[in-house]
Design a protein around this motif. Structure first.
Motif, PDB file in Angstrom:
ATOM      1  N   UNK A   1     115.217  77.078  16.022  1.00 35.21           N
ATOM      2  CA  UNK A   1     114.145  78.052  16.241  1.00 35.21           C
ATOM      3  C   UNK A   1     113.681  78.662  14.924  1.00 35.21           C
ATOM      4  N   UNK A   2     114.627  78.894  14.008  1.00 32.76           N
ATOM      5  CA  UNK A   2     114.258  79.384  12.676  1.00 32.76           C
ATOM      6  C   UNK A   2     113.494  78.350  11.884  1.00 32.76           C
ATOM      7  N   UNK A   3     113.899  77.084  11.998  1.00 40.28           N
ATOM      8  CA  UNK A   3     113.204  76.008  11.287  1.00 40.28           C
ATOM      9  C   UNK A   3     111.756  75.892  11.743  1.00 40.28           C
ATOM     10  N   UNK A   4     111.509  76.141  13.023  1.00 41.64           N
ATOM     11  CA  UNK A   4     110.130  76.125  13.532  1.00 41.64           C
ATOM     12  C   UNK A   4     109.280  77.163  12.812  1.00 41.64           C
TER      13      UNK A   4
ATOM     14  N   UNK B   1     115.236  94.087   5.638  1.00 43.17           N
ATOM     15  CA  UNK B   1     114.761  92.701   5.575  1.00 43.17           C
ATOM     16  C   UNK B   1     113.412  92.582   6.277  1.00 43.17           C
ATOM     17  N   UNK B   2     112.332  92.232   5.572  1.00 42.47           N
ATOM     18  CA  UNK B   2     111.032  92.076   6.229  1.00 42.47           C
ATOM     19  C   UNK B   2     110.992  90.797   7.070  1.00 42.47           C
ATOM     20  N   UNK B   3     110.754  90.935   8.358  1.00 37.68           N
ATOM     21  CA  UNK B   3     110.735  89.779   9.258  1.00 37.68           C
ATOM     22  C   UNK B   3     109.376  89.092   9.176  1.00 37.68           C
ATOM     23  N   UNK B   4     109.407  87.766   8.955  1.00 40.94           N
ATOM     24  CA  UNK B   4     108.186  86.988   8.752  1.00 40.94           C
ATOM     25  C   UNK B   4     107.656  86.365  10.031  1.00 40.94           C
ATOM     26  N   UNK B   5     108.495  86.275  11.066  1.00 43.36           N
ATOM     27  CA  UNK B   5     108.030  85.678  12.305  1.00 43.36           C
ATOM     28  C   UNK B   5     109.171  85.511  13.288  1.00 43.36           C
ATOM     29  N   UNK B   6     108.801  85.165  14.518  1.00 47.11           N
ATOM     30  CA  UNK B   6     109.756  84.941  15.596  1.00 47.11           C
ATOM     31  C   UNK B   6     109.610  83.509  16.079  1.00 47.11           C
ATOM     32  N   UNK B   7     110.742  82.822  16.215  1.00 51.59           N
ATOM     33  CA  UNK B   7     110.734  81.461  16.736  1.00 51.59           C
ATOM     34  C   UNK B   7     111.602  81.383  17.971  1.00 51.59           C
ATOM     35  N   UNK B   8     111.184  80.588  18.957  1.00 58.00           N
ATOM     36  CA  UNK B   8     111.955  80.451  20.187  1.00 58.00           C
ATOM     37  C   UNK B   8     111.968  78.999  20.623  1.00 58.00           C
ATOM     38  N   UNK B   9     113.063  78.621  21.283  1.00 56.72           N
ATOM     39  CA  UNK B   9     113.191  77.275  21.819  1.00 56.72           C
ATOM     40  C   UNK B   9     113.814  77.325  23.199  1.00 56.72           C
ATOM     41  N   UNK B  10     113.466  76.336  24.034  1.00 65.69           N
ATOM     42  CA  UNK B  10     114.006  76.258  25.389  1.00 65.69           C
ATOM     43  C   UNK B  10     113.871  74.825  25.876  1.00 65.69           C
TER      44      UNK B  10
ATOM     45  N   UNK C   1     112.689  71.495  18.037  1.00 66.13           N
ATOM     46  CA  UNK C   1     113.230  72.436  17.055  1.00 66.13           C
ATOM     47  C   UNK C   1     114.458  71.850  16.359  1.00 66.13           C
ATOM     48  N   UNK C   2     115.293  71.133  17.109  1.00 66.56           N
ATOM     49  CA  UNK C   2     116.492  70.549  16.519  1.00 66.56           C
ATOM     50  C   UNK C   2     116.150  69.490  15.481  1.00 66.56           C
ATOM     51  N   UNK C   3     115.112  68.696  15.733  1.00 71.38           N
ATOM     52  CA  UNK C   3     114.772  67.672  14.745  1.00 71.38           C
ATOM     53  C   UNK C   3     114.246  68.321  13.464  1.00 71.38           C
ATOM     54  N   UNK C   4     113.569  69.463  13.595  1.00 75.89           N
ATOM     55  CA  UNK C   4     113.146  70.218  12.401  1.00 75.89           C
ATOM     56  C   UNK C   4     114.360  70.756  11.650  1.00 75.89           C
ATOM     57  N   UNK C   5     115.339  71.257  12.403  1.00 75.75           N
ATOM     58  CA  UNK C   5     116.561  71.770  11.765  1.00 75.75           C
ATOM     59  C   UNK C   5     117.275  70.667  11.000  1.00 75.75           C
ATOM     60  N   UNK C   6     117.348  69.477  11.575  1.00 80.62           N
ATOM     61  CA  UNK C   6     118.003  68.364  10.889  1.00 80.62           C
ATOM     62  C   UNK C   6     117.206  67.940   9.656  1.00 80.62           C
ATOM     63  N   UNK C   7     115.877  67.994   9.740  1.00 86.83           N
ATOM     64  CA  UNK C   7     115.036  67.615   8.604  1.00 86.83           C
ATOM     65  C   UNK C   7     115.215  68.590   7.442  1.00 86.83           C
ATOM     66  N   UNK C   8     115.301  69.876   7.744  1.00 91.15           N
ATOM     67  CA  UNK C   8     115.389  70.884   6.687  1.00 91.15           C
ATOM     68  C   UNK C   8     116.810  71.104   6.187  1.00 91.15           C
ATOM     69  N   UNK C   9     117.787  71.048   7.111  1.00 89.37           N
ATOM     70  CA  UNK C   9     119.127  71.507   6.744  1.00 89.37           C
ATOM     71  C   UNK C   9     120.251  70.548   7.114  1.00 89.37           C
ATOM     72  N   UNK C  10     119.945  69.411   7.729  1.00 85.29           N
ATOM     73  CA  UNK C  10     121.004  68.574   8.259  1.00 85.29           C
ATOM     74  C   UNK C  10     120.945  67.123   7.841  1.00 85.29           C
ATOM     75  N   UNK C  11     121.281  66.253   8.782  1.00 87.63           N
ATOM     76  CA  UNK C  11     121.424  64.823   8.511  1.00 87.63           C
ATOM     77  C   UNK C  11     120.095  64.109   8.306  1.00 87.63           C
TER      78      UNK C  11
ATOM     79  N   UNK D   1     118.853  65.139  29.103  1.00 85.67           N
ATOM     80  CA  UNK D   1     118.727  64.454  27.816  1.00 85.67           C
ATOM     81  C   UNK D   1     117.294  64.605  27.339  1.00 85.67           C
ATOM     82  N   UNK D   2     117.133  64.999  26.091  1.00 87.74           N
ATOM     83  CA  UNK D   2     115.813  65.093  25.482  1.00 87.74           C
ATOM     84  C   UNK D   2     115.891  64.710  24.026  1.00 87.74           C
ATOM     85  N   UNK D   3     114.748  64.409  23.430  1.00 91.17           N
ATOM     86  CA  UNK D   3     114.729  63.965  22.036  1.00 91.17           C
ATOM     87  C   UNK D   3     113.655  64.690  21.251  1.00 91.17           C
ATOM     88  N   UNK D   4     113.992  65.012  20.012  1.00 92.23           N
ATOM     89  CA  UNK D   4     113.002  65.394  19.018  1.00 92.23           C
ATOM     90  C   UNK D   4     112.838  64.212  18.090  1.00 92.23           C
TER      91      UNK D   4
END
Length: 406
Positions: free
Chosen positions: A388-391, A143-152, A197-207, A223-226
């Motif tokens: 992190x993947x959605x990023x 599998x060719x890896x296209x990039x690395x994403x990280x969140x914290x 990163x979570x708000x991106x995940x929800x935009x692409x794959x979630x609610x 508590x934090x917000x995207x």
């Protein structure tokens, strides 16, 4: 100054448009792509062939003939295994990593504990080792890896990929995640706050897939917000957009790690709930819950489901009210369509969400409250890794030159 697009730029942009259209529909035909995007048949055909050769799409069968008859068109579909992403998430407890496909499907996963005595250098070594192990797994899978994403948690300087500060996580201050991983592996690396990163995940794959303005709210030890507004991810001038856990909800209230008093997360986070249960539960009942000396949100949630009236009052009614105060402020200020809850407080069940919705409807202004819904994320325990993947996916698909050169 007027900038005239060069021919290669137009070609790359059209390839991205075709790829987006195929990802959205799942499966389509070249004639349908041409009609939808306003492109000629030869252009679509040539670009589809390139995308197939690059592994992003694949021929998946044949479609239906038109009313005029003729040759049945080939079906083309997005090829999720045409590439991979290394996704990392870390906090004061653990480093989690996953190898994802291009639809954020988890192919491999690992976890490394972060020890209390770990220095910044030790954490960075563990991050590098986790990324290296996942890259080796990708190589074994071809599998060719296209990039690395990280969140914290905390403030992340997205331009450099540096984790700058986190009020609740002293050990990860000024960790140069992006720089170190780029140098180690020669791949594009993106790092951002876990909530964005979570708000991106929800935009692409979630609610959030069919919402333009919505909030992804993380409720754990802090508590934090995207926040997405009109389909744009908000970061702020200094990448601190979304640090709403440190908004004041009570003047001269409880002291907070940020140095202020009365911050929202001192009343509505999982740590706040555990403190409240410890201080107000009878000693004998508290010993039953703690058992091995540890009180967890999971055990509190179990007690709620078993019908314990005092714990229900603390963990559902009181906590729900405190959550609703801050959410109502966000609803009044931002006018979102949805507020999507993440974090371990989801272990308390639907009853908590019901109380939050009830109190938000009571507290928010009439117009924004008519539209908004507070709901639980459906992404599950892998949400931070998907984020992190959605990023990576966001950045790749917004930069055709990078997408087609990796």
């Amino acid at each position: 100054m007027l900038t005239i697009a060069r021919q290669p730029d137009i070609k790359q942009a059209n390839k991205v448009r075709i790829l987006h259209a195929i990802r959205e529909t799942g499966e389509t035909t070249q004639p349908e792509l041409g009609r939808k995007l306003g492109l000629s048949r030869p252009t679509v055909s040539a670009l589809v062939e390139e995308l197939v050769a690059e592994g992003y799409i694949q021929f998946s069968g044949v479609g239906v003939s038109t009313d005029q008859g003729g040759k049945r068109p080939k079906l083309v579909a997005f090829h999720a295994r045409g590439g991979g992403i290394v996704a990392l998430h870390f906090n004061q407890y653990a480093i989690r990593g996953a190898l994802l496909d291009l639809s954020a499907g988890v192919l491999e996963e690992l976890r490394t504990e972060v020890l209390e005595e770990d220095s910044r250098d030790a954490i960075m070594i563990k991050l590098r080792e986790a990324a290296g192990e996942l890259l080796r797994k990708a190589k074994r899978l071809g599998l060719p890896v296209k990039g690395i994403g990280a969140g914290c948690p905390g403030l992340v300087e997205t331009g450099t990929g540096t984790a700058r500060t986190a009020m609740n996580v002293q050990a990860i201050h000024d960790i140069r995640v992006g720089e170190v991983l780029r140098e180690a592996f020669g791949l594009p690396v993106w790092v951002d706050n876990e909530c964005r990163n979570l708000v991106l995940a929800e935009k692409m794959f979630g609610e959030g897939r069919d919402a333009g303005t919505f909030i992804s709210l993380m409720t754990d030890y802090g508590i934090g917000a995207g926040i997405m507004i009109d389909d744009r991810l908000m970061r702020g001038k200094d990448d601190s957009f979304g640090e709403i856990g440190h908004t004041t909800v009570q003047m001269d209230g409880l002291p907070c790690t940020c140095g202020n008093r009365g911050c929202w997360e001192r009343y509505a986070s999982s740590n706040a709930l555990i403190e409240r249960v410890r201080s107000r539960l009878p000693a004998a009942r508290l010993r039953e819950l703690e058992r091995d000396g540890e009180l967890t949100i999971g055990r509190i949630g179990e007690a709620v489901r078993q019908g314990d009236p005092l714990i229900r009052e603390l963990a559902v009614e009181e906590l729900g009210g405190y959550l609703a105060v801050g959410i109502a402020n966000l609803v009044n200020a931002i006018n979102p369509e949805r507020v999507i809850l993440h974090g371990e407080l989801l272990n308390l069940g639907d009853e908590l969400t019901d109380v939050v919705n009830r109190e938000v409807q009571r507290r928010a202004l009439p117009i924004p409250r008519e539209r908004v819904r507070v709901l639980r994320s459906g992404l599950g325990p892998k949400a931070n890794l998907i984020g992190s993947g959605a990023l990576v996916l966001k950045e790749l698909f917004e930069c055709p030159e990078l997408l087609f050169s990796v």
